[in-house]
Every structure is written in C-alpha cells, then in structure tokens.
Design a protein around this motif. Structure first.
Motif, mmCIF file in Angstrom:
data_model
loop_
_atom_site.group_PDB
_atom_site.id
_atom_site.type_symbol
_atom_site.label_atom_id
_atom_site.label_comp_id
_atom_site.label_asym_id
_atom_site.label_seq_id
_atom_site.Cartn_x
_atom_site.Cartn_y
_atom_site.Cartn_z
ATOM 1 N N GLY A 222 -35.830 -49.274 15.143
ATOM 2 C CA GLY A 222 -35.857 -48.207 16.135
ATOM 3 C C GLY A 222 -34.462 -47.777 16.542
ATOM 4 N N TRP A 223 -33.545 -48.746 16.652
ATOM 5 C CA TRP A 223 -32.162 -48.446 17.007
ATOM 6 C C TRP A 223 -31.491 -47.624 15.917
ATOM 7 C CZ3 TRP A 223 -27.294 -50.414 15.187
ATOM 8 C CH2 TRP A 223 -26.222 -50.259 16.086
ATOM 9 N N ARG A 224 -31.704 -47.990 14.669
ATOM 10 C CA ARG A 224 -31.088 -47.250 13.561
ATOM 11 C C ARG A 224 -31.639 -45.827 13.459
ATOM 12 N NH1 ARG A 224 -27.509 -49.579 10.508
ATOM 13 N NH2 ARG A 224 -27.466 -47.667 9.296
ATOM 14 N N ASP B 211 -22.803 -41.098 20.171
ATOM 15 C CA ASP B 211 -22.506 -42.495 20.498
ATOM 16 C C ASP B 211 -23.217 -43.434 19.532
ATOM 17 O OD1 ASP B 211 -20.961 -41.773 22.699
ATOM 18 O OD2 ASP B 211 -22.654 -41.889 24.098
ATOM 19 N N ARG B 212 -24.475 -43.128 19.235
ATOM 20 C CA ARG B 212 -25.237 -43.999 18.350
ATOM 21 C C ARG B 212 -24.685 -43.943 16.921
ATOM 22 N NH1 ARG B 212 -30.179 -46.164 18.959
ATOM 23 N NH2 ARG B 212 -29.309 -46.563 21.031
ATOM 24 N N TRP B 213 -24.320 -42.757 16.453
ATOM 25 C CA TRP B 213 -23.718 -42.666 15.113
ATOM 26 C C TRP B 213 -22.443 -43.507 15.053
ATOM 27 C CZ3 TRP B 213 -26.294 -41.559 11.099
ATOM 28 C CH2 TRP B 213 -27.277 -40.573 11.091
ATOM 29 N N HIS B 214 -21.683 -43.465 16.135
ATOM 30 C CA HIS B 214 -20.456 -44.267 16.184
ATOM 31 C C HIS B 214 -20.794 -45.757 16.135
ATOM 32 C CE1 HIS B 214 -16.385 -45.473 17.191
ATOM 33 N NE2 HIS B 214 -16.841 -46.161 18.243
ATOM 34 N N ALA B 215 -21.824 -46.153 16.878
ATOM 35 C CA ALA B 215 -22.231 -47.559 16.881
ATOM 36 C C ALA B 215 -22.671 -47.998 15.490
ATOM 37 C CB ALA B 215 -23.348 -47.780 17.900
ATOM 38 N N LEU B 216 -23.400 -47.146 14.784
ATOM 39 C CA LEU B 216 -23.845 -47.478 13.428
ATOM 40 C C LEU B 216 -22.649 -47.632 12.487
ATOM 41 C CD1 LEU B 216 -26.924 -45.073 13.149
ATOM 42 C CD2 LEU B 216 -26.992 -47.569 13.290
ATOM 43 N N THR B 217 -21.658 -46.767 12.664
ATOM 44 C CA THR B 217 -20.441 -46.875 11.850
ATOM 45 C C THR B 217 -19.711 -48.181 12.146
ATOM 46 O OG1 THR B 217 -20.197 -44.462 11.817
ATOM 47 C CG2 THR B 217 -18.240 -45.775 11.308
ATOM 48 N N MET B 218 -19.605 -48.517 13.443
ATOM 49 C CA MET B 218 -18.943 -49.759 13.842
ATOM 50 C C MET B 218 -19.698 -50.981 13.301
ATOM 51 S SD MET B 218 -16.174 -49.003 15.559
ATOM 52 C CE MET B 218 -16.042 -47.743 14.279
ATOM 53 N N GLN C 235 -18.873 -51.453 9.733
ATOM 54 C CA GLN C 235 -17.519 -51.976 9.586
ATOM 55 C C GLN C 235 -17.463 -53.482 9.815
ATOM 56 O OE1 GLN C 235 -14.634 -49.811 11.900
ATOM 57 N NE2 GLN C 235 -15.040 -47.858 10.862
ATOM 58 N N VAL C 236 -18.140 -53.976 10.858
ATOM 59 C CA VAL C 236 -18.075 -55.414 11.127
ATOM 60 C C VAL C 236 -18.788 -56.200 10.033
ATOM 61 C CG1 VAL C 236 -20.160 -55.667 12.581
ATOM 62 C CG2 VAL C 236 -18.190 -57.160 12.941
ATOM 63 N N LEU C 237 -19.870 -55.656 9.496
ATOM 64 C CA LEU C 237 -20.543 -56.337 8.388
ATOM 65 C C LEU C 237 -19.628 -56.368 7.168
ATOM 66 C CD1 LEU C 237 -24.144 -54.806 8.716
ATOM 67 C CD2 LEU C 237 -23.401 -57.091 9.422
ATOM 68 N N GLY C 238 -18.985 -55.223 6.898
ATOM 69 C CA GLY C 238 -18.088 -55.148 5.744
ATOM 70 C C GLY C 238 -16.900 -56.079 5.857
ATOM 71 N N HIS D 119 -22.960 -57.020 2.547
ATOM 72 C CA HIS D 119 -23.217 -55.701 1.956
ATOM 73 C C HIS D 119 -24.519 -55.110 2.500
ATOM 74 C CE1 HIS D 119 -19.937 -56.637 -0.715
ATOM 75 N NE2 HIS D 119 -20.554 -57.743 -1.100
ATOM 76 N N GLY D 120 -24.495 -53.791 2.680
ATOM 77 C CA GLY D 120 -25.672 -53.109 3.192
ATOM 78 C C GLY D 120 -25.804 -53.295 4.691
ATOM 79 N N ASN D 121 -26.816 -52.648 5.258
ATOM 80 C CA ASN D 121 -27.029 -52.769 6.705
ATOM 81 C C ASN D 121 -28.511 -52.937 7.031
ATOM 82 O OD1 ASN D 121 -28.022 -50.153 6.314
ATOM 83 N ND2 ASN D 121 -26.102 -49.202 6.987
ATOM 84 N N SER D 122 -29.238 -53.594 6.131
ATOM 85 C CA SER D 122 -30.629 -53.920 6.427
ATOM 86 C C SER D 122 -30.676 -54.947 7.545
ATOM 87 C CB SER D 122 -31.321 -54.487 5.191
ATOM 88 O OG SER D 122 -30.817 -55.795 4.919
#
Length: 655
Positions: free
Chosen positions: A532-534, A555-562, A565-568, A573-576
């Motif tokens: 739901g957050w994604r 703000d949410r698009w920025h959070a998804l980008t951040m 980045q932290v996962l990377g 890999h990926g953001n599942s």
C-alpha cells in the motif's frame, strides 16, 4: 497553596513546548481538575518516595532536611523484618531478596512514614536467543474453514505451526485484553475493560469438551455467512458465542469430567481474588447497566464481604460462568504457548499491552486510587494531531500506585506475561510521565504528570526476569530526553519502525543504525502495508476521507527513491518486500516482526487512526484461509531473506 506552586512541588509539568514548537501553559481550572482527580497525599517528611535496590548497583537514599536524627528503619519482607538505624543524612541499603517490601521509617521526633522498597535484578530478561523474527498478526482477522467468523485460539495454534514452518521464533498479536461482552461493536483492543483478563470472543467454543453437539448444530447454520464476510461482524459473532459458552457451562455444571473440575478449581486458585472480583463486577455491570460510579453505594467500591455474599446467593452461577469462560480462554492460550515451546520457538507469543483502560471497566473500579476515571491519557499537539489527543483511557497515577505498593502495575505485568515470551508496552513513555487530560477539557488542556520512573523500571525488570519475558517499549512519538538511555540501561528494548528511521532529508539509516536491544519492523498495525505504501494507497485513502495524509505524492516518490538507495548501498537488489525483510534481517536488532499483510502483498492497511466508521478498524479479515497462506508465500524468498535469523526447524510442519 498556589496551584502552580503545588504542581511544581508534585513535579507536574504545567508548561511545555508542543510538537509545533509552541509553548503551552495549562489553564488554572484544568489544573484544579487534575488535582481533584488525584488521591490525597500526605506531605513527605522523612524520605522522598520509593526506594529501589538494583542488583549490582549501590543503593542510597537521602533523608529529607526535616528528619530528626537518628532515624530508625525496618524492611518487612517474606523472610521477616530487617532493621537498622542511621545517624547521618544518608541510608546505604544492603541487598534484599527480589520483590516489593514495606519500608517503615521513624525519626527521633516520632514522625513515621511507610514507602515501598523494590529489590530488582540489574536488567530485564534479555531472551535466550541471538536474533530471531516473529510473524505479526491481527488474530481477529484470521480466516479459517472452522472458526465462527473471527480468528480464535485454535487459529492461533495453527498460526504457530505456520510461523514455525516459515522459520519464525514466534507470533506477535494485537492486545487480547477483555472488552465489554455486551458492547461487541466496540472492538478496539486498545480500549479494554480489563488488562488482567482475556477477550472471550477468542475462545474456540468447539474445543471446549463440554460443548454439547445439539448446540453446535444451531451454530452451524450461521457460521458459513460469517466466515465469508470481508470484515468481522462482532455483533453476529458475539450473538453466537455467548449462548454457546452458556450451553457449554451448563453442560460442565451437569457432568464435567473430574480432571476438568480439578483444573477449573486450580485456575480459580491461581487467579485468586482478582478473578473473583472480575466475575462479580461483570455480574453487577449487567445487573445495573450503568457506570460503576452510579451503582448503589455498597457496590461502588470492591468489597470482599459483599462479593462473598454475591457468590453465595442467587447470582452464584452467573459469577461462576464468568470464571468458567476465563478459564477456557486461559487454558486455550496456554496450549498455544506450550505448542510453541515444544517446537523450540524462542519467543512463542509476543503480546501487546494497551496503555490504559476504559474508565467504566473492571480495572478502574478495582483500583480507584491507582487509576483515576476522571483523567484521560493522551498526547499534546503535534504535527500528526494539531489539536492534541485524548485517547479516552484511564491510566495509572503515581500517588495511588505508591499507596498500593505498586500492586496494580505488577498484577497487570503478571497477567500480560502469563503466556508470553515477549510483550510490547504501548506508549512506554508512560513509565516516566503521562499526559493527562481532565474530563470535560480538551486535549490542549492536559498536563504532564510524572511517574516514579525508576520504580516502574525496577518493577518491569522484576516481573520480566520472574516470567522470562522480554519487554519491548513502544517508544515512538514525543520521547523525553534521556528516556531511551534509561530504558536501555534497564534492559527494556526499543521499537524501531523502518518507515520512521530516516534523517531530516529523508535518507534512510543504514543497517548499523539499528541497535541490538530492539524489535525492528517496517510498519505497524496503524500504518500502510508495504504494498500500500509503494502504491500510495494510504495517501489516496486518507485524502478520500478528508484527512491531510501528512505527505505529498512528491514526498512519497522521494521516500521510494531513498529506500532504493539504502537497499543498494547494502548490495540488496530490487525493492520487493523480501528486499525489505533482508535489510531488516541483517540488522543487529534482536527481534524482527514481519506483518502477515505484507507477506501476502495486501494493499489495504488494518487500521487508520482518527477514523471510526469510515474504515473497518479492527475488523479487516485476511483474504485467505489459514491453510492457504503457506501456498501464497514464497518460502524460498522468505528463507533467503531471513537466513541470518532462521534456524533449521523440525517437527510437524517443519522444513
């Protein structure tokens, strides 16, 4: 005495800076109402409050300036009385057996005082595991082919098998506190009648040995519709369960097996006076149908002689029925814990504890000094709630707790830990201070009232060690400076929600930010699911309800980008959701919680704070039956993500 001077003397904070950075000064009439709601307290003349003796630490108390030397003291405990005398201004305490004792002091002028003395371990129980994870579930929402339209304790037993098969060390649940049986639509588990007893709607009536087949036939015609419902129909479930429980009780009275009768009496002895009082209270509540403070004078306060007469009179069966229901709830929950132990799950059950109780419920009636019905627990204005909050719950007060030698708080901890390997204390800052709003005033007119912080920590550690139960404090929101340092020092864990673990620029913290003494999770029952957050579901839904979601789409698009980045940065890999699990699993935090909703990829969040009828709070059900969940989860991905926390499992359903 001037109201504000009196407040200062009691440590009540009448001025504070709210979450918007604005100063607040409590109005005089609101402050007067707070004083009127607190029990009277005699002025201290010899010692300033409870004494805490902590294992491995030096314990000293300073006598107040007005004490006439020498001062004699005696500690009354299980081993008898320990006495001493001091000619100076400092008493240095020797170690005492763990427990809560009565400390009596008397000075040369004949002044006497009695205060609690708490002897506690150095720290709360730390768990006998390295790092594990828990399956977090809203039990009411579990769907199965056999329950009566809401999850029950047999479903919980099946959840334990499922969690074990997936590699988890336990199952985390919503509060299981007793609610009001005659108000089934008031279903928030955080607004309990009592935190000392269990919600009877979680009892699997079919599993009660005395439940008669002819009663089951009647229920069978109604349950298919309730099982298929998208949300829990508590009114309909209660309409089936309570008559069924009464039928089981009638059959028990008529011809229970001897071993069942013996176990029932054992349970009554285990829970003692509290159970007897709770049963009497429930019978009286149904009789008078008004708040307890409007009852006839003889019943407005608990009285053992009056309760004994009630138990022996025409209402004897009604009283015993309440005890019968609690017995079956307790034993079914205990069986779940026993199965988790058999499977080698190091936590088993992780149970949630509400911050307060309903003012018209049992706990508030039973402890009228320690719990004031005229003060509501809440929070001052902040960005999420600009008007402040009054949660409609009655909480403890320091004066009443000390006068009762902390027994109400200790009993609550014992009841919560009875079948748990870990508990979460909601709004744990209440151990240090509570924001209390006097009845009839708005949440802006509340005050911060201090609690005996060190004593509350000592009691928590004492019961944690005695029950081998990890304690996690929900320390989100406005946290006083130094608070986490003190709780951490006493071995109480933090509650880290990844959604909130970022800096002012939105950059998520790295793995090494998460300390060991914590439970880590992506979200909570009051926040968006990961899917739901994604997909911005939470933002869309709040806007559709007329709420400011507190975040823009940008703000949410920025959070998804951040997040990417932290996962990377950590080679993930990926953001599942399994990528999130891998990130959290690699932290040093000792426990990790994974919400069942996230494992199933659900987009709708369980609850939306601030709503009543606009959202099915505490009613949303899982889309799959419990025996279908395993097939809907990717076990290989989950095991790969949790590989640093999961151990090889054996036993039924093991992998």
């Amino acid at each position: 005495m001037n109201l504000f001077a009196k407040a200062k003397d009691l440590g009540i904070q009448t001025e504070f800076i709210d979450g918007h950075g604005r100063p607040h000064v409590t109005a005089a009439d609101a402050l007067e109402a707070v004083f009127a709601a607190l029990p009277p307290q005699a002025a201290r003349r010899l010692i300033d409050g409870p004494v805490v003796i902590r294992q491995g630490h030096v314990a000293r108390s300073a006598l107040l300036a007005g004490a006439s030397l020498p001062v004699r003291w005696e500690i009354a405990g299980e081993a008898g009385v320990v006495e001493g005398e001091v000619d100076g201004g400092i008493i240095e305490w020797a170690a005492q057996p763990p427990g809560v004792w009565r400390l009596r002091l008397s000075d040369a002028a004949g002044v006497t005082e009695e205060v609690p003395l708490l002897s506690a371990p150095e720290k709360a129980f730390g768990g006998d595991f390295d790092r594990g994870w828990l399956l977090a579930v809203q039990l009411y929402g579990i769907r199965s082919t056999r329950n009566w339209g809401m999850g029950d304790f047999t479903d919980l037993a099946d959840l334990i098998e499922l969690a074990h098969a997936l590699g988890a060390d336990g199952v985390g649940l919503n509060p299981l506190h007793a609610l009001f049986d005659d108000k089934p639509a008031d279903c928030s588990p955080y607004s309990p009648n009592s935190r000392l007893f269990l919600n009877a709607l979680y009892v699997d009536v079919d599993a009660i040995p005395e439940y008669p087949p002819e009663a089951a036939d009647v229920v069978a015609n109604a349950t298919p519709r309730l099982r298929q419902s998208e949300s829990v129909d508590y009114v309909a479930v209660a309409a089936l369960k309570w008559p069924a429980l009464r039928a089981a009780f009638k059959a028990f009275k008529a011809g229970a097996a001897p071993e069942r009768r013996v176990d029932f009496e054992k349970f009554r002895a285990e829970r003692g006076t509290l159970l007897s009082r709770f049963a009497c209270f429930e019978v009286l509540r149904h009789r008078f149908k008004t708040p307890w403070w409007e009852w006839p004078a003889e019943w407005r306060e608990p009285d053992e002689a009056a309760c004994a007469r009630l138990r022996e009179g025409p209402d004897a069966d009604a009283v015993e029925f309440v005890e019968f229901v609690q017995w079956n709830a307790d034993r079914q929950l205990a069986a779940c814990k026993a199965r988790a132990d058999e499977l080698g799950m190091k936590v088993g059950l992780y149970l949630d504890v509400a911050v307060g109780v309903q003012s018209n419920g049992f706990d508030a009636w039973n402890e009228q000094g320690a719990i004031s019905r005229l003060l509501g627990v809440g929070a001052p204005p902040d960005p999420l709630a600009p008007a402040g909050q009054d949660w409609g719950l009655a909480g403890y007060n320091a004066i009443g707790l000390e006068q009762r030698f902390f027994e109400p708080f200790r009993q609550m901890l014992q009841a919560s830990m009875r079948h748990a390997g870990a508990i979460r204390l909601d709004h744990v800052m209440g151990l240090m201070r509570l924001y209390l709003v006097p009845r009839g005033f708005g949440p802006r007119d509340g005050v911060y009232v201090p609690m005996p912080f060190e004593a509350m920590l000592a009691l928590t550690a004492l019961e944690s060690v005695a029950n081998r139960c990890v304690v996690i404090g929900e320390d989100l929101g406005t946290v006083p400076e130094g608070f986490r340092d003190r709780t951490r020092d006493w071995g109480i864990w933090s509650y880290l929600v990844m959604m909130f673990e970022h800096d002012s620029q939105g950059t998520f913290y790295d793995i090494d930010h998460y300390q060991p003494g914590a439970l880590v999770t992506f979200n909570t029952h009051d926040l968006a699911t990961y899917a739901g957050w994604r997909h911005f579901n939470d933002l869309k839904q709040k806007r559709s309800l007329g709420f400011d979601p507190g975040q823009t789409d940008d703000d949410r698009w920025h959070a998804l980008t951040m997040l990417d980045q932290v996962l990377g940065r950590h080679g993930i890999h990926g953001n599942s959701f399994y990528a999130i699990v891998e990130f959290l699993a690699r932290t040093q935090s000792r426990l990790m919680a994974i919400a069942l909703e996230d494992l199933l990829g659900l987009k709708e969040q369980p609850n939306i704070p601030g709503t009543i009828d606009q959202h099915p709070n505490w009613r949303r059900r899982m889309p799959l039956c419990i025996d279908e969940i395993a097939a809907a989860v990717d076990p290989a991905a989950l095991k790969a993500a949790t590989r640093e926390r999961s151990r090889k499992r054996t036993g039924r359903g093991g992998v």
